[in-house]
Scaffold this active site. Structure first.
Site, PDB file in Angstrom:
ATOM      1  N   LEU A 152       0.835  -1.197   0.000  1.00 51.47           N
ATOM      2  CA  LEU A 152       0.000   0.000   0.000  1.00 51.47           C
ATOM      3  C   LEU A 152       0.870   1.247   0.000  1.00 51.47           C
ATOM      4  CD1 LEU A 152      -2.122  -1.359   2.928  1.00 51.47           C
ATOM      5  CD2 LEU A 152      -2.845  -1.355   0.546  1.00 51.47           C
ATOM      6  N   CYS A 153       0.432   2.231  -0.750  1.00 53.60           N
ATOM      7  CA  CYS A 153       1.014   3.569  -0.682  1.00 53.60           C
ATOM      8  C   CYS A 153      -0.128   4.526  -0.981  1.00 53.60           C
ATOM      9  CB  CYS A 153       2.201   3.735  -1.631  1.00 53.60           C
ATOM     10  SG  CYS A 153       1.854   3.647  -3.398  1.00 53.60           S
ATOM     11  N   GLY A 154       0.154   5.760  -1.303  1.00 61.29           N
ATOM     12  CA  GLY A 154      -0.921   6.708  -1.566  1.00 61.29           C
ATOM     13  C   GLY A 154      -1.802   6.311  -2.734  1.00 61.29           C
ATOM     14  N   ALA A 210      -4.127   3.857  -0.667  1.00 61.45           N
ATOM     15  CA  ALA A 210      -4.899   4.217   0.515  1.00 61.45           C
ATOM     16  C   ALA A 210      -5.562   5.588   0.390  1.00 61.45           C
ATOM     17  CB  ALA A 210      -4.006   4.200   1.760  1.00 61.45           C
ATOM     18  N   GLY A 224      -0.882   3.313  -4.847  1.00 58.25           N
ATOM     19  CA  GLY A 224      -0.648   1.919  -5.191  1.00 58.25           C
ATOM     20  C   GLY A 224       0.302   1.770  -6.364  1.00 58.25           C
TER      21      GLY A 224
END
Length: 143
Positions: free
Chosen positions: A61-63, A105, A65
Site C-alpha cells: 500500500l502507498c498513496g 490508501a 498503489g
C-alpha cells in the site's frame, strides 16, 4: 495462506485495518513495516520474500498503489498488480498469476479494500487456464 504486508507512511492506518481483516479471514499475516518514506524499500523487501516463497501472497500500500507496484515489479519472480476494484483483484490471480496486489490508501476506501483483498485471497491460479501462455511469456522474458 501466509500474507505479507508493507506500506509507506501514507497508508499506516489503512494497512493496520486490512491486516486485522485478513487475519479474521483465517490467514497468517506478517508486517514488513511502514516507517520508511522511500516506499521502494518496503516494496522490494516484500517482493523478495514473496518471490523466495517465504509468503504465498503480498499486499502493498502507498498513496496511489502505483509506486509500490513499480518497485515490487523490479524484483525477479515478483508479479505485482495495482488493483482498485474487485474484478481486477480476481483477475490479478486468475488471469495474471500476480503474487502481490497493490492499492492506494488515498484513492479507495477501506471497505472496498477489504472486498478487494477478500476476492484476491479467495482465488487460485489454474496452470491450465487460457492465460497460461500469456503469463509464461512474461516469465520467459524475465529470464
Amino acid at each position: 495462506m501466509k500474507v505479507v504486508f508493507g506500506c509507506d507512511p501514507n497508508a499506516v492506518e489503512f494497512k493496520k485495518e486490512l491486516m486485522k481483516y485478513v487475519e479474521s479471514l483465517g490467514h497468517e499475516v506478517t508486517d514488513f513495516g511502514s516507517d520508511d518514506p522511500i516506499y521502494a524499500n518496503v516494496a522490494i523487501k516484500c517482493g523478495e520474500a514473496v518471490a523466495a516463497g517465504e509468503f504465498d501472497r503480498g499486499i502493498l500500500l502507498c498513496g496511489t498503489g502505483i509506486g509500490v507496484s513499480i518497485a515490487a515489479n523490479k524484483v525477479k519472480g515478483c508479479y505485482a498488480a495495482c488493483v482498485h476494484d474487485v474484478y481486477q483483484a480476481q483477475r490479478a490471480e486468475l488471469s495474471n498469476h500476480a503474487n502481490i496486489i497493490t492499492m492506494g490508501a488515498l484513492v479507495i476506501g477501506i471497505e472496498l479494500a477489504k472486498c478487494i483483498v477478500k476476492e484476491y485471497l479467495s482465488v487460485e491460479w489454474d496452470p491450465n487456464c487460457r492465460s497460461k501462455d500469456k503469463v509464461q511469456r512474461i516469465r520467459d522474458y524475465e529470464g
